[in-house]
Design an enzyme around this catalytic site. Structure first.
Site, PDB file in Angstrom:
ATOM      1  N   ASN A 120       0.823  -1.215   0.000  1.00 33.06           N
ATOM      2  CA  ASN A 120       0.000   0.000   0.000  1.00 33.06           C
ATOM      3  C   ASN A 120       0.855   1.262   0.000  1.00 33.06           C
ATOM      4  OD1 ASN A 120      -2.476  -1.063  -0.267  1.00 33.06           O
ATOM      5  ND2 ASN A 120      -3.209  -0.603   1.784  1.00 33.06           N
TER       6      ASN A 120
ATOM      7  N   LEU B 181      -0.729   5.936 -11.933  1.00 33.25           N
ATOM      8  CA  LEU B 181       0.037   7.089 -12.423  1.00 33.25           C
ATOM      9  C   LEU B 181      -0.906   8.213 -12.855  1.00 33.25           C
ATOM     10  CD1 LEU B 181       3.038   5.630 -14.505  1.00 33.25           C
ATOM     11  CD2 LEU B 181       3.067   6.628 -12.216  1.00 33.25           C
TER      12      LEU B 181
ATOM     13  N   ALA C 175      -2.405  11.609 -12.060  1.00 27.42           N
ATOM     14  CA  ALA C 175      -2.289  12.747 -11.138  1.00 27.42           C
ATOM     15  C   ALA C 175      -3.685  13.144 -10.660  1.00 27.42           C
ATOM     16  CB  ALA C 175      -1.617  13.913 -11.845  1.00 27.42           C
TER      17      ALA C 175
ATOM     18  N   GLY D 211      -6.799   9.305  -1.067  1.00 25.12           N
ATOM     19  CA  GLY D 211      -7.660   9.277   0.121  1.00 25.12           C
ATOM     20  C   GLY D 211      -8.085   7.848   0.378  1.00 25.12           C
TER      21      GLY D 211
ATOM     22  N   CYS E  12      -7.501   3.261   3.318  1.00 27.14           N
ATOM     23  CA  CYS E  12      -6.239   2.521   3.454  1.00 27.14           C
ATOM     24  C   CYS E  12      -4.980   3.380   3.342  1.00 27.14           C
ATOM     25  CB  CYS E  12      -6.180   1.409   2.414  1.00 27.14           C
ATOM     26  SG  CYS E  12      -7.286   0.068   2.820  1.00 27.14           S
TER      27      CYS E  12
ATOM     28  N   LYS F 104     -13.030   7.979  -4.374  1.00 31.78           N
ATOM     29  CA  LYS F 104     -12.741   7.507  -5.736  1.00 31.78           C
ATOM     30  C   LYS F 104     -14.051   6.988  -6.320  1.00 31.78           C
ATOM     31  CE  LYS F 104     -11.663   2.688  -5.093  1.00 31.78           C
ATOM     32  NZ  LYS F 104     -10.754   1.615  -5.377  1.00 31.78           N
TER      33      LYS F 104
HETATM   34  C1  UDX Z   1      -6.251   0.452  -1.741  1.00 31.40           C
HETATM   35  C2  UDX Z   1      -5.359  -0.645  -2.383  1.00 31.40           C
HETATM   36  O1  UDX Z   1      -5.353  -0.466  -3.802  1.00 31.40           O
HETATM   37  C3  UDX Z   1      -5.876  -2.016  -2.003  1.00 31.40           C
HETATM   38  O2  UDX Z   1      -5.010  -3.020  -2.539  1.00 31.40           O
HETATM   39  C4  UDX Z   1      -5.896  -2.083  -0.479  1.00 31.40           C
HETATM   40  O3  UDX Z   1      -6.272  -3.318  -0.001  1.00 31.40           O
HETATM   41  C5  UDX Z   1      -6.809  -1.020   0.077  1.00 31.40           C
HETATM   42  O4  UDX Z   1      -6.308   0.258  -0.348  1.00 31.40           O
HETATM   43  P1  UDX Z   1      -8.617   1.582  -2.258  1.00 31.40           P
HETATM   44  O5  UDX Z   1      -8.339   2.431  -1.059  1.00 31.40           O
HETATM   45  O6  UDX Z   1      -9.954   0.955  -2.416  1.00 31.40           O
HETATM   46  O7  UDX Z   1      -7.553   0.378  -2.330  1.00 31.40           O
HETATM   47  O8  UDX Z   1      -8.406   2.496  -3.545  1.00 31.40           O
HETATM   48  P2  UDX Z   1      -7.311   2.691  -4.684  1.00 31.40           P
HETATM   49  O9  UDX Z   1      -7.929   2.393  -5.989  1.00 31.40           O
HETATM   50  O10 UDX Z   1      -6.043   2.021  -4.362  1.00 31.40           O
HETATM   51  O11 UDX Z   1      -7.099   4.288  -4.607  1.00 31.40           O
HETATM   52  C6  UDX Z   1      -6.594   4.912  -3.432  1.00 31.40           C
HETATM   53  C7  UDX Z   1      -6.492   6.406  -3.615  1.00 31.40           C
HETATM   54  O12 UDX Z   1      -5.468   6.743  -4.543  1.00 31.40           O
HETATM   55  C8  UDX Z   1      -7.767   7.081  -4.147  1.00 31.40           C
HETATM   56  O13 UDX Z   1      -7.959   8.295  -3.468  1.00 31.40           O
HETATM   57  C9  UDX Z   1      -7.467   7.334  -5.614  1.00 31.40           C
HETATM   58  O14 UDX Z   1      -8.171   8.427  -6.141  1.00 31.40           O
HETATM   59  C10 UDX Z   1      -5.977   7.612  -5.545  1.00 31.40           C
HETATM   60  N1  UDX Z   1      -5.300   7.343  -6.825  1.00 31.40           N
HETATM   61  C11 UDX Z   1      -5.179   6.059  -7.258  1.00 31.40           C
HETATM   62  C12 UDX Z   1      -4.817   8.399  -7.581  1.00 31.40           C
HETATM   63  O15 UDX Z   1      -4.919   9.571  -7.211  1.00 31.40           O
HETATM   64  N2  UDX Z   1      -4.166   8.109  -8.756  1.00 31.40           N
HETATM   65  C13 UDX Z   1      -4.021   6.835  -9.210  1.00 31.40           C
HETATM   66  O16 UDX Z   1      -3.433   6.673 -10.290  1.00 31.40           O
HETATM   67  C14 UDX Z   1      -4.545   5.773  -8.441  1.00 31.40           C
END
Ligand code: UDX
Length: 449
Positions: A212, A254, A256, A261, A264, A324
């Site tokens: 994570n 990747l 931006a 948030g 996790c 998200k």
């Molecule tokens: C995450 C992990 O992916 C998962 O394996 C773990 O068990 C729990 O935490 P989750 O919190 O559901 O899952 O969402 P994720 O899709 O990973 O996105 C996390 C945050 O990163 C979101 O706020 C999302 O908007 C942000 N993000 C993700 C970005 O800003 N850019 C990206 O390219 C990917």
């Protein structure tokens, strides 16, 4: 087939219990919250998660899945106990393990036969050993038990799919018996040739944080790269695309945005920072990841405020509230930072989200919730895209432009093309679109060269 008790019917517990039942195990999901259990018994899922409702319904109907508030009785009747309770951050960023130890004591009090206690929710390294010590301390009979770690890697919005078709499954166990039982529970995945990683408990606990925090670092990296793009006249979308074509890097994570948030990344990076320090180690990449995320959120909010102040915007439309898409989860959502900041500047906020408005209504004040994106945009002086729901990617922007009082657009997810938006008459602000900014400033100085 194993008799399984899953303690905690939050996100992780309910998805885990339901999917383990779908594998053919007999699962009872327990929770102290009577209302939640009553709802689940009536087939109501307490949060939005794609396809979970159908899977719950089918497994209940076929007699493999049930719900109870009686933790003692369920533990006595089960061989395997999955701990999937909450581990919120305390004020110092430490994971609060109170509920985990409560379950350990319940296992100790009901240790009528061999039990395997599997830690599923994310906990700092060393918690498995502490759970083992807690059970040993409180058990009244010298019955044998094992503790194991089986971290989840579920993404909200695709959690069922992630559980049923994971990239890998990690088992941390100290005894061969515990590893054997877990192997049996996960047999359907093993038959599908899912890689199974068998480690010690401590290693399994760390794998979750390592994964994570790495993903969070990837997001912070691309967010900082986006800010650099603006300084040097480059385009972050093109940079990210080209980077992602390198198979060692890959395209995912990747994008931006306004900072990560959710339930996790923010909590896990803080906990990793904290327990690294306690172990006498300063994890500088994690420190930087957290700092960059805070900065990113502040930066995007500053852009929104600047637009409000520069153009005298009073009415702000916010599209997307959840952290998200494909979830109604508002935990650590950027919208919760942005909206109060705009309100403090005197803006009136109207918002639309396809599923998160009910959850958001408990967390935000003085927001007018709208029936769709066009309703939100009507009369607005600024439109902010916070979450990249699919339906926001295909908006009739000509119509949006017509409906708005002043056509200011802050695109926190870089969904729209800056030039196309400006041709429609919007004042467009995104993240990392430095090439576009440079072109504009050249034009301003006497035409493109
Ligand atoms: C995450 C992990 O992916 C998962 O394996 C773990 O068990 C729990 O935490 P989750 O919190 O559901 O899952 O969402 P994720 O899709 O990973 O996105 C996390 C945050 O990163 C979101 O706020 C999302 O908007 C942000 N993000 C993700 C970005 O800003 N850019 C990206 O390219 C990917």
């Amino acid at each position: 087939m194993q008799r399984i008790c899953v303690v905690g019917t939050g996100y992780v517990g309910l998805v885990t219990g339901t999917c383990l039942a779908d594998f053919g195990n007999r699962v009872v999901c327990v929770d102290a919250d009577q209302q939640k259990i009553a709802q689940l018994r009536e087939g109501q899922i307490p949060f939005y998660e794609f396809s979970l409702g159908e899977l719950v319904e089918r497994n209940v109907r076929e007699g493999r899945l049930s719900f109870s508030t009686d933790i003692a009785r369920t533990i006595r009747k089960s061989k395997v106990i999955f701990i999937a309770v909450g581990t919120p951050s305390d004020a110092a960023g430490r994971a609060d393990l109170g509920q985990v130890f409560e379950v350990a004591r319940a296992v100790a009090a009901n240790l009528n036969s061999y039990k395997l206690v599997v830690q599923k929710s994310t906990v700092p390294v060393g918690t498995g050993a502490k759970v083992q010590a807690e059970i040993e301390k409180h058990r009244t009979k010298a019955v044998v038990f094992d503790v194991a770690s089986n971290p989840e890697f579920l993404r909200e919005g695709s959690a069922v799919e992630d559980f049923l078709r994971p990239d890998r499954v990690v088992f941390g166990a100290w005894s061969p018996k515990a590893a054997r039982i877990l192997t049996e529970i996960y047999r359907p995945l093993i038959l599908n040739e899912t890689p199974i990683i068998r480690t010690t408990v401590e290693t399994a606990e760390l794998i979750k944080y390592a994964s994570n925090a790495f993903l969070a670092a990837k997001v912070s990296y691309i967010n900082e790269m986006a800010l650099l793009c603006e300084k040097v006249g480059a385009d972050i979308k093109e940079v990210a695309h080209a980077m992602g074509l390198d198979r060692r890097i890959g395209h995912r994570f990747l994008q931006a945005g306004p900072g990560y948030g959710g339930s996790c990344f923010p909590k896990d990076t803080l906990a990793l920072q904290h327990f690294s320090r306690e172990a006498g180690f300063r994890f500088s990449v994690v420190d930087a990841t957290i700092a960059a995320n805070k900065h990113q959120q502040k930066e995007m909010t500053a852009r929104a405020i600047e637009l409000v102040e520069k153009t005298g915007s009073r009415e702000v439309a916010v599209l997307g509230l959840s952290f998200k898409p494909e979830t109604d989860d508002m935990r650590e959502s950027y919208a919760l930072k942005l909206i109060p900041a705009l309100q403090r500047k005197g803006a009136r906020v109207r918002a639309f989200d396809p599923v998160a408005m009910d959850t958001a209504a408990h967390l935000l004040r003085r927001v007018r919730f709208c029936s769709d994106s066009y309703d939100a945009a009507t009369g607005a002086d600024l439109l902010v895209i916070v979450t990249e729901w699919n339906e926001f990617r295909m908006l009739d922007m000509r119509k949006i432009r017509r409906l708005m009082a002043t056509p200011n657009l802050l695109d926190c997810r870089n969904i729209y093309d800056p030039e196309a938006m400006e041709r429609l008459g919007f004042r467009y602000v995104g993240i990392g679109r430095g090439a576009h900014l440079k072109k504009k400033s050249r034009k301003g100085k006497g035409g493109a060269r």
